[in-house]
Design a protein around this motif. Structure first.
Motif, PDB file in Angstrom:
ATOM      1  N   VAL A  22     -71.620   3.022 101.863  1.00 61.48           N
ATOM      2  CA  VAL A  22     -71.357   4.161 100.980  1.00 61.48           C
ATOM      3  C   VAL A  22     -72.399   4.053  99.869  1.00 61.48           C
ATOM      4  CG1 VAL A  22     -69.701   5.386  99.541  1.00 61.48           C
ATOM      5  CG2 VAL A  22     -68.888   4.056 101.501  1.00 61.48           C
ATOM      6  N   PRO A  23     -73.573   4.674 100.073  1.00 63.13           N
ATOM      7  CA  PRO A  23     -74.669   4.512  99.122  1.00 63.13           C
ATOM      8  C   PRO A  23     -74.323   5.001  97.711  1.00 63.13           C
ATOM      9  CG  PRO A  23     -75.381   5.741 101.071  1.00 63.13           C
ATOM     10  CD  PRO A  23     -73.902   5.567 101.163  1.00 63.13           C
ATOM     11  N   GLN A  24     -74.894   4.319  96.763  1.00 68.03           N
ATOM     12  CA  GLN A  24     -74.811   4.679  95.346  1.00 68.03           C
ATOM     13  C   GLN A  24     -73.378   4.865  94.870  1.00 68.03           C
ATOM     14  OE1 GLN A  24     -77.520   7.980  95.019  1.00 68.03           O
ATOM     15  NE2 GLN A  24     -79.286   6.641  95.135  1.00 68.03           N
ATOM     16  N   THR A  25     -72.549   3.869  95.139  1.00 66.09           N
ATOM     17  CA  THR A  25     -71.161   3.866  94.681  1.00 66.09           C
ATOM     18  C   THR A  25     -71.137   3.725  93.173  1.00 66.09           C
ATOM     19  OG1 THR A  25     -70.454   2.862  96.749  1.00 66.09           O
ATOM     20  CG2 THR A  25     -68.953   2.689  94.894  1.00 66.09           C
ATOM     21  N   ARG A  26     -70.375   4.573  92.497  1.00 68.34           N
ATOM     22  CA  ARG A  26     -70.301   4.571  91.034  1.00 68.34           C
ATOM     23  C   ARG A  26     -69.026   3.916  90.518  1.00 68.34           C
ATOM     24  NH1 ARG A  26     -74.310   5.489  87.939  1.00 68.34           N
ATOM     25  NH2 ARG A  26     -73.112   6.716  86.512  1.00 68.34           N
ATOM     26  N   ALA A  27     -67.879   4.166  91.192  1.00 69.13           N
ATOM     27  CA  ALA A  27     -66.604   3.651  90.683  1.00 69.13           C
ATOM     28  C   ALA A  27     -65.592   3.549  91.817  1.00 69.13           C
ATOM     29  CB  ALA A  27     -66.075   4.570  89.589  1.00 69.13           C
ATOM     30  N   LEU A  28     -64.635   2.636  91.649  1.00 69.85           N
ATOM     31  CA  LEU A  28     -63.581   2.408  92.635  1.00 69.85           C
ATOM     32  C   LEU A  28     -62.226   2.382  91.945  1.00 69.85           C
ATOM     33  CD1 LEU A  28     -65.149  -0.706  94.418  1.00 69.85           C
ATOM     34  CD2 LEU A  28     -65.278   1.661  95.194  1.00 69.85           C
ATOM     35  N   GLN A  64     -72.755  12.354  90.414  1.00 71.58           N
ATOM     36  CA  GLN A  64     -73.618  11.289  89.928  1.00 71.58           C
ATOM     37  C   GLN A  64     -73.285  10.871  88.501  1.00 71.58           C
ATOM     38  OE1 GLN A  64     -74.477  14.373  90.672  1.00 71.58           O
ATOM     39  NE2 GLN A  64     -75.880  15.216  89.170  1.00 71.58           N
ATOM     40  N   GLU A  65     -72.451  11.644  87.813  1.00 73.94           N
ATOM     41  CA  GLU A  65     -72.083  11.347  86.428  1.00 73.94           C
ATOM     42  C   GLU A  65     -70.704  10.683  86.301  1.00 73.94           C
ATOM     43  OE1 GLU A  65     -74.452  11.716  84.409  1.00 73.94           O
ATOM     44  OE2 GLU A  65     -75.722  13.048  85.588  1.00 73.94           O
ATOM     45  N   ILE A  66     -69.987  10.465  87.407  1.00 65.91           N
ATOM     46  CA  ILE A  66     -68.672   9.817  87.343  1.00 65.91           C
ATOM     47  C   ILE A  66     -68.882   8.351  86.977  1.00 65.91           C
ATOM     48  CG2 ILE A  66     -66.591   9.157  88.617  1.00 65.91           C
ATOM     49  CD1 ILE A  66     -66.815  12.172  88.071  1.00 65.91           C
ATOM     50  N   MET A  67     -68.249   7.922  85.881  1.00 64.61           N
ATOM     51  CA  MET A  67     -68.416   6.564  85.370  1.00 64.61           C
ATOM     52  C   MET A  67     -67.242   5.659  85.705  1.00 64.61           C
ATOM     53  SD  MET A  67     -71.316   6.958  84.040  1.00 64.61           S
ATOM     54  CE  MET A  67     -71.529   5.403  83.240  1.00 64.61           C
ATOM     55  N   SER A  68     -66.067   6.255  85.888  1.00 64.70           N
ATOM     56  CA  SER A  68     -64.863   5.453  86.058  1.00 64.70           C
ATOM     57  C   SER A  68     -63.803   6.272  86.795  1.00 64.70           C
ATOM     58  CB  SER A  68     -64.355   5.041  84.669  1.00 64.70           C
ATOM     59  OG  SER A  68     -63.289   4.159  84.734  1.00 64.70           O
ATOM     60  N   VAL A  69     -62.946   5.577  87.560  1.00 64.78           N
ATOM     61  CA  VAL A  69     -61.866   6.211  88.320  1.00 64.78           C
ATOM     62  C   VAL A  69     -60.616   5.363  88.138  1.00 64.78           C
ATOM     63  CG1 VAL A  69     -61.078   6.912  90.616  1.00 64.78           C
ATOM     64  CG2 VAL A  69     -63.498   7.056  90.053  1.00 64.78           C
ATOM     65  N   ALA A  70     -59.450   6.016  88.033  1.00 65.02           N
ATOM     66  CA  ALA A  70     -58.179   5.295  87.910  1.00 65.02           C
ATOM     67  C   ALA A  70     -57.092   6.070  88.646  1.00 65.02           C
ATOM     68  CB  ALA A  70     -57.794   5.128  86.446  1.00 65.02           C
ATOM     69  N   ALA A  71     -56.144   5.344  89.198  1.00 65.12           N
ATOM     70  CA  ALA A  71     -55.013   5.960  89.908  1.00 65.12           C
ATOM     71  C   ALA A  71     -53.746   5.698  89.119  1.00 65.12           C
ATOM     72  CB  ALA A  71     -54.893   5.360  91.304  1.00 65.12           C
ATOM     73  N   ASP A  72     -52.933   6.745  88.898  1.00 67.58           N
ATOM     74  CA  ASP A  72     -51.683   6.532  88.155  1.00 67.58           C
ATOM     75  C   ASP A  72     -50.512   6.339  89.126  1.00 67.58           C
ATOM     76  OD1 ASP A  72     -50.576   9.049  88.858  1.00 67.58           O
ATOM     77  OD2 ASP A  72     -51.152   9.980  86.964  1.00 67.58           O
ATOM     78  N   PRO A  73     -49.363   5.883  88.628  1.00 69.82           N
ATOM     79  CA  PRO A  73     -48.220   5.615  89.510  1.00 69.82           C
ATOM     80  C   PRO A  73     -47.691   6.843  90.260  1.00 69.82           C
ATOM     81  CG  PRO A  73     -47.907   4.544  87.390  1.00 69.82           C
ATOM     82  CD  PRO A  73     -49.109   5.437  87.260  1.00 69.82           C
ATOM     83  N   ALA A  74     -47.956   8.046  89.747  1.00 69.28           N
ATOM     84  CA  ALA A  74     -47.487   9.271  90.386  1.00 69.28           C
ATOM     85  C   ALA A  74     -48.431   9.763  91.483  1.00 69.28           C
ATOM     86  CB  ALA A  74     -47.299  10.365  89.344  1.00 69.28           C
ATOM     87  N   ASN A 105     -65.638  16.605  76.916  1.00 75.25           N
ATOM     88  CA  ASN A 105     -67.024  16.151  76.890  1.00 75.25           C
ATOM     89  C   ASN A 105     -67.131  14.759  77.495  1.00 75.25           C
ATOM     90  OD1 ASN A 105     -68.026  18.502  75.606  1.00 75.25           O
ATOM     91  ND2 ASN A 105     -67.174  17.767  73.686  1.00 75.25           N
ATOM     92  N   ALA A 106     -68.231  14.106  77.260  1.00 72.88           N
ATOM     93  CA  ALA A 106     -68.531  12.808  77.855  1.00 72.88           C
ATOM     94  C   ALA A 106     -67.451  11.759  77.609  1.00 72.88           C
ATOM     95  CB  ALA A 106     -69.855  12.293  77.299  1.00 72.88           C
ATOM     96  N   CYS A 107     -67.114  11.030  78.679  1.00 75.52           N
ATOM     97  CA  CYS A 107     -66.260   9.848  78.544  1.00 75.52           C
ATOM     98  C   CYS A 107     -66.943   8.692  79.260  1.00 75.52           C
ATOM     99  CB  CYS A 107     -64.845  10.095  79.049  1.00 75.52           C
ATOM    100  SG  CYS A 107     -64.677  10.514  80.777  1.00 75.52           S
ATOM    101  N   SER A 108     -66.548   7.469  78.905  1.00 80.31           N
ATOM    102  CA  SER A 108     -67.210   6.289  79.455  1.00 80.31           C
ATOM    103  C   SER A 108     -66.303   5.433  80.324  1.00 80.31           C
ATOM    104  CB  SER A 108     -67.784   5.437  78.324  1.00 80.31           C
ATOM    105  OG  SER A 108     -66.779   5.143  77.365  1.00 80.31           O
ATOM    106  N   SER A 109     -64.997   5.511  80.108  1.00 81.53           N
ATOM    107  CA  SER A 109     -64.065   4.717  80.916  1.00 81.53           C
ATOM    108  C   SER A 109     -62.708   5.396  80.964  1.00 81.53           C
ATOM    109  CB  SER A 109     -63.932   3.293  80.359  1.00 81.53           C
ATOM    110  OG  SER A 109     -63.422   3.322  79.055  1.00 81.53           O
ATOM    111  N   ILE A 110     -61.966   5.079  82.029  1.00 81.39           N
ATOM    112  CA  ILE A 110     -60.614   5.623  82.164  1.00 81.39           C
ATOM    113  C   ILE A 110     -59.735   4.554  82.786  1.00 81.39           C
ATOM    114  CG2 ILE A 110     -60.882   6.710  84.426  1.00 81.39           C
ATOM    115  CD1 ILE A 110     -59.446   9.208  83.000  1.00 81.39           C
ATOM    116  N   PHE A 111     -58.477   4.530  82.370  1.00 80.92           N
ATOM    117  CA  PHE A 111     -57.534   3.510  82.833  1.00 80.92           C
ATOM    118  C   PHE A 111     -56.134   4.111  82.818  1.00 80.92           C
ATOM    119  CE2 PHE A 111     -54.467   0.146  81.862  1.00 80.92           C
ATOM    120  CZ  PHE A 111     -54.735  -0.737  82.883  1.00 80.92           C
TER     121      PHE A 111
END
Length: 180
Positions: A22-28, A64-74, A105-111
């Motif tokens: 999966v080339p150029q993976t940005r976030a998991l 290409q601009e996705i910096m972070s990914v998170a999954a919630d309990p729902a 606007n721009a964000c850098s991380s998500i949790f």
């Protein structure tokens, strides 16, 4: 352990390393069911049977601009873009929060924490917390360390830790405590 690199996702099991195409993976992110989600430069989707299964999204989303990914309990998948702000994928629908200036606007991380709240960090500093359908913004005036947010984490006692370029802040019992 899964690790995203600019080249591909890597999985470490004991001393063994597996590399997937999966080339150029940005976030998991891994959701509550154990499903791995991948944001790559060319798209977003699930990782199934050793392969990327992309999800069709609107053309205006800049992957290409996705910096972070998170999954919630729902089951919602939260996406943080360095250009397009916060987005959420839920019930086969992508929602952008263009109507909420605090996160458009721009964000850098998500949790996402154990209570189902989405925490969003910003490169210019501060965090926003999504709870009960709305965002609440916090910054230096609330006791958060100054500067861009690098990472957000929850510890075993359900305290939220926020790393910025100038220090580490803990959110516990409704207030921030900072170590610089």
């Amino acid at each position: 352990v899964w690790v995203a690199t600019g080249h591909s996702p890597n999985r470490f099991i004991g001393t063994r390393k597996e590399v997937y195409a999966v080339p150029q993976t940005r976030a998991l992110a891994v959701d509550a069911s154990g499903q791995l989600w991948i944001a790559a430069v060319y798209g977003f989707g699930r990782f199934e049977n050793g392969r990327f299964a992309g999800i069709e999204f609107p053309a205006h989303v800049r992957w290409q601009e996705i910096m972070s990914v998170a999954a919630d309990p729902a089951g919602a998948i939260w996406l943080c873009s360095s250009q397009q702000g916060v987005m959420v994928w839920q019930d086969r629908t992508l929602r952008r929060f263009t109507d909420q200036p605090a996160v458009s606007n721009a964000c850098s991380s998500i949790f996402t924490d154990s209570r189902g709240r989405a925490w969003v960090g910003f490169p210019a500093g501060g965090v926003a917390v999504h709870e009960a359908g709305s965002f609440h913004r916090f910054g230096e005036t609330n006791g958060l360390a100054a500067g861009g947010v690098l990472q957000i984490h929850e510890d075993g006692s359900n305290s939220i830790w926020i790393e910025t370029v100038t220090g580490i802040s803990r959110f516990q019992d409704g207030r921030f405590t900072t170590v610089t």
